[in-house]
Scaffold this motif. Structure first.
Motif, mmCIF file in Angstrom:
data_model
loop_
_atom_site.group_PDB
_atom_site.id
_atom_site.type_symbol
_atom_site.label_atom_id
_atom_site.label_comp_id
_atom_site.label_asym_id
_atom_site.label_seq_id
_atom_site.Cartn_x
_atom_site.Cartn_y
_atom_site.Cartn_z
ATOM 1 N N UNK A 72 -16.458 12.905 7.578
ATOM 2 C CA UNK A 72 -16.188 11.430 7.873
ATOM 3 C C UNK A 72 -17.590 10.812 8.040
ATOM 4 N N UNK A 73 -18.264 11.064 8.251
ATOM 5 C CA UNK A 73 -19.697 10.632 9.148
ATOM 6 C C UNK A 73 -20.420 10.211 7.966
ATOM 7 N N UNK A 74 -20.343 11.096 7.221
ATOM 8 C CA UNK A 74 -21.283 10.949 5.989
ATOM 9 C C UNK A 74 -21.021 9.634 4.677
ATOM 10 N N UNK A 75 -19.168 9.976 4.666
ATOM 11 C CA UNK A 75 -18.104 8.917 3.796
ATOM 12 C C UNK A 75 -18.679 8.197 4.890
ATOM 13 N N UNK A 78 -22.876 7.056 8.037
ATOM 14 C CA UNK A 78 -23.249 7.212 9.674
ATOM 15 C C UNK A 78 -24.826 8.279 9.223
ATOM 16 N N UNK A 79 -25.481 8.160 9.722
ATOM 17 C CA UNK A 79 -26.670 9.505 9.366
ATOM 18 C C UNK A 79 -27.892 9.364 10.336
ATOM 19 N N UNK A 80 -29.547 9.453 9.832
ATOM 20 C CA UNK A 80 -30.317 9.704 10.072
ATOM 21 C C UNK A 80 -30.337 8.247 11.119
ATOM 22 N N UNK A 81 -30.967 8.122 12.404
ATOM 23 C CA UNK A 81 -30.944 7.016 13.079
ATOM 24 C C UNK A 81 -30.178 6.395 14.101
ATOM 25 N N UNK A 82 -29.020 6.680 13.364
ATOM 26 C CA UNK A 82 -27.587 6.069 14.590
ATOM 27 C C UNK A 82 -27.377 6.592 15.359
ATOM 28 N N UNK A 83 -26.179 6.900 16.308
ATOM 29 C CA UNK A 83 -26.108 7.496 17.658
ATOM 30 C C UNK A 83 -24.386 7.682 17.633
ATOM 31 N N UNK A 126 -22.804 2.615 24.539
ATOM 32 C CA UNK A 126 -23.127 2.001 23.706
ATOM 33 C C UNK A 126 -25.151 1.257 24.258
ATOM 34 N N UNK A 127 -25.709 1.176 22.629
ATOM 35 C CA UNK A 127 -27.161 0.429 22.095
ATOM 36 C C UNK A 127 -26.808 0.121 20.491
ATOM 37 N N UNK A 128 -27.784 -0.221 19.914
ATOM 38 C CA UNK A 128 -28.341 -0.845 19.111
ATOM 39 C C UNK A 128 -28.281 0.199 17.921
ATOM 40 N N UNK A 129 -28.194 1.464 18.166
ATOM 41 C CA UNK A 129 -27.971 2.797 17.413
ATOM 42 C C UNK A 129 -26.630 3.200 16.950
ATOM 43 N N UNK A 130 -25.678 2.896 18.042
ATOM 44 C CA UNK A 130 -24.606 3.388 18.224
ATOM 45 C C UNK A 130 -24.131 2.970 16.646
ATOM 46 N N UNK A 131 -22.991 3.972 16.182
ATOM 47 C CA UNK A 131 -22.385 3.767 14.963
ATOM 48 C C UNK A 131 -21.393 4.414 14.957
ATOM 49 N N UNK A 155 -17.482 -4.029 19.895
ATOM 50 C CA UNK A 155 -19.056 -3.446 19.836
ATOM 51 C C UNK A 155 -19.159 -3.234 17.774
ATOM 52 N N UNK A 156 -18.349 -3.316 16.923
ATOM 53 C CA UNK A 156 -18.040 -3.340 15.415
ATOM 54 C C UNK A 156 -19.082 -1.912 14.876
#
Length: 367
Positions: A72-75, A78-83, A126-131, A155-156
């Motif tokens: 799900x995350x990969x699809x 969501x990956x490197x640099x994300x939280x 939640x911060x700017x890196x949260x996915x 928060x998108x």
């Protein structure tokens, strides 16, 4: 009902599957005859059935529940640099899958009553890196869906359900698998809907997301050309025989869950006052994958249960943020940490009878 007069097992998988033995043998012979052990007609049939059961549009069978989260995350990209926000009180697979996707799990504390993710703690993380936020429907109870899904919308973020322990659970009338961008299910044999080995599924009403998950799980193949690999995928597919077994078990899931609720009601009536069952949210329809209580005397309780030949467990004695695999987390999450020293899981299964509950409670009276 087991009607046993001997030991009270924590979980008796032989007993659970006994009355389906003939049907399972027929299913196995059918798979042997057509020879499509991976991707056979049983898989598509179960996917259609389970999507409908979850009141969702799509189901993709995969190898296990951990893969389901990672896919799900990969699809979703969501990956490197994300939280990704996850509760500290969960099985390690939730955080493991986040790490495997290349993202960073951010652990938050849980509510003191249900021991499920605290929406206020999630909001604070939640911060700017949260996915994404992964709401874990733990022990058989769904998280506070309105608060977490609205937080994600504001928060998108993607709200993802880890429904590995919540087959058939509902919140506000909505079933697990229907309230997030996508949901990950496990069909490990001990689950409320368990296969005869490993298995899992991604359930979603986002048809394009389901298609991407399906391709990722099948070596990144194109939908209509098996020799064209459009994505850097992997091998994570549900076997035909596991799908056949799940189709046989699905029609009795609701009645099995009802029996679990009845057994938990009897526990609440009969347990000594020093053993407090984890609370049920008034808006939730719990399916009691686990019968979790809190006690200040867990060591003594475990010894008493073992002496009475009663199975028991602890889910989970070490919160994820304190596991060596996630060293470097400096947060102190007091509710999850305290609960981890007190929680105790009692036997609960649709094969237990009322006398088994009495025996468990009697064993705890002297603690």
């Amino acid at each position: 009902m087991s009607g046993n007069t001997g030991a009270v097992p924590f979980l008796d998988l032989v007993d659970i599957n006994a009355d389906l033995q003939t049907d399972l043998e027929v299913a196995w012979k059918a798979v042997l005859q057509h020879g499509r052990f991976v991707g056979g007609p049983e898989v598509e049939r179960f996917e259609t059935q389970f999507a409908a059961y979850c009141e969702s549009r799509s189901c993709v069978g995969v190898a296990n529940g951990t893969d389901a989260i990672e896919l799900i995350l990969t699809a979703l990209g969501i990956g490197g640099g994300d939280e990704v926000i996850v509760p500290a009180n969960t099985f390690v697979a939730t955080a493991e899958a986040v790490r495997a996707a290349g993202a960073r799990p951010v652990f938050v504390d849980v509510r003191p009553d249900t021991l499920l993710m605290d929406p206020a703690a999630a909001a604070a993380a939640v911060n700017r890196r949260t996915a994404a936020i992964i709401g874990v429907h733990l022990f058989g109870q769904m998280v506070a869906v309105p608060a977490l899904s609205s937080l994600a919308d504001r928060c998108g973020l993607a709200f993802i359900e880890d429904a590995a322990q919540a087959h058939g659970a509902r919140y506000g009338g909505q079933p697990a698998g229907s309230v997030g961008r996508a949901a990950a299910f496990s069909f490990y044999p001990g689950k409320n809907l368990g296969a005869l080995g490993d298995g899992g599924a991604v359930v979603t009403s986002d048809v394009e997301l389901a298609d991407r998950v399906r391709r990722l799980a099948n070596h990144g193949r194109a939908a209509h050309d098996r020799h064209r690999h459009e994505l850097p995928g992997r091998n994570s597919r549900l076997d035909s025989i596991q799908a056949a077994a799940l189709s046989l078990k699905l029609p009795r899931l609701d009645s099995d869950n009802a029996r679990r609720r009845e057994l938990m009601r009897r526990y609440r009536e009969s347990l000594p006052v020093s053993f407090e069952p984890v609370a049920v949210d008034p808006a939730a329809e719990h399916v009691h994958h686990l019968a979790v209580v809190r006690t200040l005397r867990r060591e003594q309780a475990g010894a008493a249960l073992s002496a009475a030949d009663v199975g028991w467990g602890v889910h989970y004695p070490v919160p994820c943020h304190l596991q060596p695999a996630f060293a470097g987390c400096d947060e102190r999450l007091p509710i999850a940490e305290e609960a981890a020293t007190q929680i105790l899981s009692l036997p609960i299964s649709p094969t237990l009878d009322d006398g088994d509950v009495v025996r468990v409670c009697d064993a705890l009276r002297g603690v």
